[in-house]
Design an enzyme around this catalytic site. Structure first.
Site, PDB file in Angstrom:
ATOM      1  N   TYR A  37       0.824  -1.221   0.000  1.00  0.00           N
ATOM      2  CA  TYR A  37       0.000   0.000   0.000  1.00  0.00           C
ATOM      3  C   TYR A  37       0.851   1.261   0.000  1.00  0.00           C
ATOM      4  O   TYR A  37       0.423   2.290  -0.525  1.00  0.00           O
ATOM      5  CB  TYR A  37      -1.020  -0.026   1.154  1.00  0.00           C
ATOM      6  CG  TYR A  37      -2.099  -1.031   0.850  1.00  0.00           C
ATOM      7  CD1 TYR A  37      -3.152  -0.703  -0.003  1.00  0.00           C
ATOM      8  CD2 TYR A  37      -2.017  -2.339   1.316  1.00  0.00           C
ATOM      9  CE1 TYR A  37      -4.109  -1.642  -0.354  1.00  0.00           C
ATOM     10  CE2 TYR A  37      -2.968  -3.283   0.972  1.00  0.00           C
ATOM     11  CZ  TYR A  37      -4.008  -2.932   0.135  1.00  0.00           C
ATOM     12  OH  TYR A  37      -4.937  -3.863  -0.223  1.00  0.00           O
ATOM     13  N   HIS A  46     -14.763   1.869  -0.355  1.00  0.00           N
ATOM     14  CA  HIS A  46     -13.728   0.850  -0.168  1.00  0.00           C
ATOM     15  C   HIS A  46     -12.482   1.403   0.523  1.00  0.00           C
ATOM     16  O   HIS A  46     -11.412   0.807   0.443  1.00  0.00           O
ATOM     17  CB  HIS A  46     -13.346   0.209  -1.520  1.00  0.00           C
ATOM     18  CG  HIS A  46     -14.420  -0.665  -2.076  1.00  0.00           C
ATOM     19  ND1 HIS A  46     -14.444  -1.112  -3.370  1.00  0.00           N
ATOM     20  CD2 HIS A  46     -15.549  -1.180  -1.494  1.00  0.00           C
ATOM     21  CE1 HIS A  46     -15.529  -1.865  -3.568  1.00  0.00           C
ATOM     22  NE2 HIS A  46     -16.212  -1.908  -2.452  1.00  0.00           N
ATOM     23  N   CYS A  80      -0.767   4.001  17.001  1.00  0.00           N
ATOM     24  CA  CYS A  80      -2.005   4.777  16.894  1.00  0.00           C
ATOM     25  C   CYS A  80      -1.844   6.040  17.740  1.00  0.00           C
ATOM     26  O   CYS A  80      -1.475   5.952  18.915  1.00  0.00           O
ATOM     27  CB  CYS A  80      -3.176   3.952  17.413  1.00  0.00           C
ATOM     28  SG  CYS A  80      -4.680   4.910  17.678  1.00  0.00           S
ATOM     29  N   ASN A 118     -19.639   3.520 -19.540  1.00  0.00           N
ATOM     30  CA  ASN A 118     -18.581   2.520 -19.357  1.00  0.00           C
ATOM     31  C   ASN A 118     -17.866   2.246 -20.673  1.00  0.00           C
ATOM     32  O   ASN A 118     -18.419   2.481 -21.749  1.00  0.00           O
ATOM     33  CB  ASN A 118     -19.204   1.230 -18.818  1.00  0.00           C
ATOM     34  CG  ASN A 118     -18.238   0.428 -17.951  1.00  0.00           C
ATOM     35  OD1 ASN A 118     -17.210   0.944 -17.510  1.00  0.00           O
ATOM     36  ND2 ASN A 118     -18.567  -0.826 -17.707  1.00  0.00           N
ATOM     37  N   ALA A 124     -13.951   6.922 -20.571  1.00  0.00           N
ATOM     38  CA  ALA A 124     -14.526   7.806 -19.547  1.00  0.00           C
ATOM     39  C   ALA A 124     -14.198   9.274 -19.831  1.00  0.00           C
ATOM     40  O   ALA A 124     -15.042  10.155 -19.659  1.00  0.00           O
ATOM     41  CB  ALA A 124     -14.017   7.407 -18.162  1.00  0.00           C
TER      42      ALA A 124
HETATM   43 ZN   LIG Z   1      -5.948   3.046  18.410  1.00  0.00          ZN
END
Ligand SMILES: [Zn+2]
Length: 232
Positions: free
Chosen positions: A53, A106, A133, A198, A216
């Site tokens: 990622y 998503h 975190c 599309n 597109a």
């Molecule tokens: Zn946390």
């Protein structure tokens, strides 16, 4: 006030150079989906998943929005009613083109999520398995991406939008992925005019009242100009 809901998928970002796991080559070619896009894969090898990622985030930051993204942003600015973009894409190209009303069903490459307490914060360019975190201080940082087997985000709010819109427009989606594949039927049942834009007819094209095929970057600006010419 009229309301337009636009669902966008991989087809709108493909012309900006961002591939998906369905494409040949690119970032996904070296990886199996179950290794990099499932909670089990992350539990097995968090470093591999973070790196994957990190690369996708860097690639998305380098990509530029195309004419289709800009056209949808213009529609939001100039349409007299309400325009909401619900995107399956995790890049930020809609926002960078100027769209403000965007829901990432998503997840979002630019987001970090704490697997411990659910806290969200802006992702660093390079996420590491040792990142803490900022809220609960646990070492449980993951990309804020909805993986296979996880629930898409904001579904209740999305169903509410679908049931109250006048137009439901699908741009660059395959129609294969539930729940997005069911959106058109639900919107139509609640009275929306449904339009598919599309590259080729999707798996659910017969559920749409209207469909246009093409790139597109061609057909989205054309459709936006048509909408604005009568309802600016
Ligand atoms: Zn946390």
């Amino acid at each position: 006030m009229e309301k337009i809901v636009i669902l966008t998928g991989a087809g709108i970002s493909a012309e900006s150079g961002l591939g998906t796991f369905r494409d040949e080559g690119g970032l996904w070619a070296a990886h199996r989906i179950e290794d990099v896009a499932t909670p089990e894969g992350f539990a097995r090898d968090p470093k591999l998943v973070q790196n994957f990622y990190n690369m996708r985030r860097a690639q998305a930051r380098e990509a530029e929005p195309n004419a289709a993204h800009y056209a949808l942003a213009k529609l939001e600015r100039e349409f007299t009613g309400e325009v909401t973009v619900v995107t399956q894409n995790v890049d930020g190209l809609h926002e960078r083109a100027g769209s403000q009303n965007v829901m990432h069903m998503h997840g979002f490459l630019e987001g970090a999520l704490c697997a411990g307490c659910g806290h969200r914060w802006p992702a660093p360019l390079n996420m590491k398995i040792t990142d803490r975190c900022p809220k609960c201080k646990e070492v449980a940082t993951r990309p804020d991406i909805v993986w296979f087997g996880e629930m898409p985000y904001d579904m209740e709010e999305i169903w509410d939008h679908l049931r109250s819109c006048d137009y439901f427009v699908s741009v660059g989606t395959s129609g294969n992925v539930y729940p997005a594949a069911a959106f058109v039927q639900d919107a139509a049942r609640h009275g929306a005019i449904t339009i598919e834009l599309n590259l080729e007819p999707s798996a659910v094209v017969s559920d749409f009242a209207e469909s246009h095929c093409g790139k597109a970057s061609d057909i989205v600006p054309e459709w936006v100009e048509k909408m604005l010419s009568v309802r600016r």
